[in-house]
Design a protein around this motif. Structure first.
Motif, short mmCIF file in Angstrom:
data_model
loop_
_atom_site.label_atom_id
_atom_site.label_comp_id
_atom_site.label_asym_id
_atom_site.label_seq_id
_atom_site.Cartn_x
_atom_site.Cartn_y
_atom_site.Cartn_z
N ARG A 161 13.10 89.50 9.40
CA ARG A 161 13.15 91.16 9.26
C ARG A 161 13.42 92.40 10.52
O ARG A 161 12.97 93.48 10.76
CB ARG A 161 11.44 90.72 10.03
CG ARG A 161 10.64 91.96 9.25
CD ARG A 161 8.97 91.51 9.11
NE ARG A 161 7.86 92.87 9.08
CZ ARG A 161 7.34 92.76 10.07
NH1 ARG A 161 7.22 92.44 11.21
NH2 ARG A 161 6.75 93.92 10.16
N ALA A 162 13.25 91.50 11.99
CA ALA A 162 13.25 92.51 13.08
C ALA A 162 15.12 93.19 12.94
O ALA A 162 14.73 94.35 13.38
CB ALA A 162 13.49 91.45 14.11
N GLU A 163 15.60 92.06 12.27
CA GLU A 163 16.62 93.08 12.41
C GLU A 163 17.42 94.51 11.76
O GLU A 163 17.57 94.94 11.93
CB GLU A 163 17.74 91.73 11.90
CG GLU A 163 19.67 92.05 11.85
CD GLU A 163 20.05 91.36 11.45
OE1 GLU A 163 21.75 91.43 11.50
OE2 GLU A 163 19.99 90.23 11.06
N ILE A 164 16.25 93.88 10.27
CA ILE A 164 16.55 95.10 8.88
C ILE A 164 15.73 95.97 9.41
O ILE A 164 15.97 97.14 9.33
CB ILE A 164 15.95 94.08 7.83
CG1 ILE A 164 17.03 93.73 8.25
CG2 ILE A 164 16.23 94.85 6.71
CD1 ILE A 164 17.08 92.71 6.52
N GLY A 165 15.08 95.97 10.73
CA GLY A 165 14.07 96.95 10.72
C GLY A 165 14.53 97.73 12.38
O GLY A 165 14.23 99.21 11.60
N THR A 166 15.32 97.18 12.76
CA THR A 166 16.51 97.94 13.83
C THR A 166 17.31 98.62 13.14
O THR A 166 17.50 99.70 13.07
CB THR A 166 16.95 96.96 14.58
OG1 THR A 166 15.85 96.18 15.49
CG2 THR A 166 17.92 97.67 15.74
N LEU A 167 17.91 97.93 12.15
CA LEU A 167 18.85 98.62 11.50
C LEU A 167 18.55 100.11 10.54
O LEU A 167 18.81 100.83 10.62
CB LEU A 167 19.28 97.94 10.20
CG LEU A 167 20.61 96.77 10.74
CD1 LEU A 167 20.89 95.99 9.39
CD2 LEU A 167 22.19 97.48 11.34
N TYR A 168 17.11 99.79 9.73
CA TYR A 168 16.52 101.44 9.30
C TYR A 168 15.99 102.27 10.28
O TYR A 168 16.96 103.07 10.19
CB TYR A 168 14.87 100.34 8.37
CG TYR A 168 14.42 101.80 8.36
CD1 TYR A 168 15.02 101.40 6.58
CD2 TYR A 168 14.05 101.99 8.79
CE1 TYR A 168 14.08 102.97 6.21
CE2 TYR A 168 13.19 103.48 7.99
CZ TYR A 168 13.35 103.26 6.73
OH TYR A 168 12.21 104.71 5.98
#
Length: 348
Positions: A49-56
């Motif tokens: 979730r943290a990784e995808i949030g950072t990409l967003y």
């Protein structure tokens, strides 16, 4: 295709035991607050979730969606299997009823696993809880169990609850024992979790003639009681339990297990030692260091908790107060049951 349902529709199905609630948010989000009774089958773990949030935030929404699809595809067979193992109706939700719950419901429907999706997710549920508590009219009379620290008030209420008496366990909802040592060995609940559990208890007990409740301050650990409940307690019948010091010390050691939590107990003591006469504080600390907890607990009761309780009791004292002198928890439970039986007869 899946069906969207509202909070009210979901709660109706839940009351009828016709549905299993499944929170598809990450484990840390689930631990922070959820709908009581829910299971957690996360679409993404905390790191994903943290990784995808950072990409967003730093790249683009499309990059985040592509990475999310890649992560979910790898775990899809196990994810679907977990849902398939749950019998009966199922409802999924996330934070706002958005991408995660929609994707979950869509994928499951393609695999012939039918689920509902909660409109608005946890955010809508939290809004409903807050509004319900703000407009709450709790009818049952309060019967308040009070007594010095160590009289086993929580244990008494649990025994009565097990026997079917209407009990509101505030410390259980807060997951805190309501003292400086109150969260030792526990993970205190936040206000969101407490409010959800409180509203659930209120709805369950709304038609009871009375509710048994422990005397508490307005704050229990991290949470604050709503004003209507504080007023309800102040207007209630008070049962004051008196118990011998030896039994109180025994009850506290059973509840707190200080040998298992020595460092936490010593750390909590540092927060109160400045309020205790210096020679006594040193004696208590020495006893705790030497694992002489019977001595330490008795000194704490005599020199800290009992004087504070006596002062508070004088401020709170009700016109309708019943005194009970008991040798232990079992005897206190027996006396309270006799009082409740007498009360029921007098009200018929």
């Amino acid at each position: 295709m899946f069906q969207d349902i509202t909070i009210e529709e979901l709660l109706l199905l839940q009351q009828k035991n016709e549905i299993t609630l499944i929170d598809v948010r990450s484990p840390s989000e689930f631990r922070d607050a959820t709908i009581p009774g829910s299971l957690n089958i996360p679409v993404f773990d905390d790191a994903e979730r943290a990784e995808i949030g950072t990409l967003y935030k730093q790249v683009s929404s499309q990059s985040a969606k592509d990475r999310g699809l890649e992560v979910m595809s790898a775990k899809l067979p196990d994810f679907v299997r977990k849902f398939g193992e749950i019998e009966g109706g199922k409802a999924v939700f996330c934070w706002r009823g958005g991408m995660r719950s929609r994707t979950t419901a869509t994928v499951l429907s393609l695999m012939d696993i039918q689920v509902y999706r909660l409109t608005g997710g946890v955010r809508a549920y939290r809004k409903w809880v807050v509004e319900s508590l703000e407009n709450c009219h709790f009818e049952p009379e309060a019967i308040v169990i009070q007594g010095h620290t160590g009289t086993g008030k929580t244990a008494i209420l649990k025994r009565l609850q097990e026997e079917g008496y209407p009990v509101m366990d505030l410390e259980g909802m807060a997951n805190h024992r309501g003292s400086i040592f109150g969260d030792i060995g526990l993970h205190s609940h936040n206000q969101k979790t407490f409010d959800a559990l409180l509203l659930q208890s209120i709805n369950k007990l709304q038609n009871a003639p009375y509710v048994l409740i422990e005397e508490e301050s307005k704050r229990i650990g991290k949470v604050v009681l709503p004003s209507f409940l504080v007023s309800k307690k102040e207007q209630g019948v008070v049962i004051t339990i008196d118990m011998q010091m030896r039994e109180r010390v025994k009850q506290i050691i059973t509840d707190y297990e200080p040998l298992k939590h020595k460092a936490e107990c010593l750390q909590a003591f540092q927060m109160m030692k400045g309020r205790i006469h210096i020679p006594i504080a040193k004696e208590i600390e020495s006893a705790m260091q030497a694992d002489e907890y019977n001595t330490a607990v008795q000194l704490l009761l005599e020199n800290y908790y009992d004087p504070r309780y006596d002062h508070a009791f004088q401020q709170y004292k009700s016109n309708d107060t019943i005194g009970i002198s008991a040798n232990d928890v079992e005897e206190a439970v027996s006396y309270i049951k006799k009082y409740l039986e007498h009360r029921e007869l007098s009200h018929t």
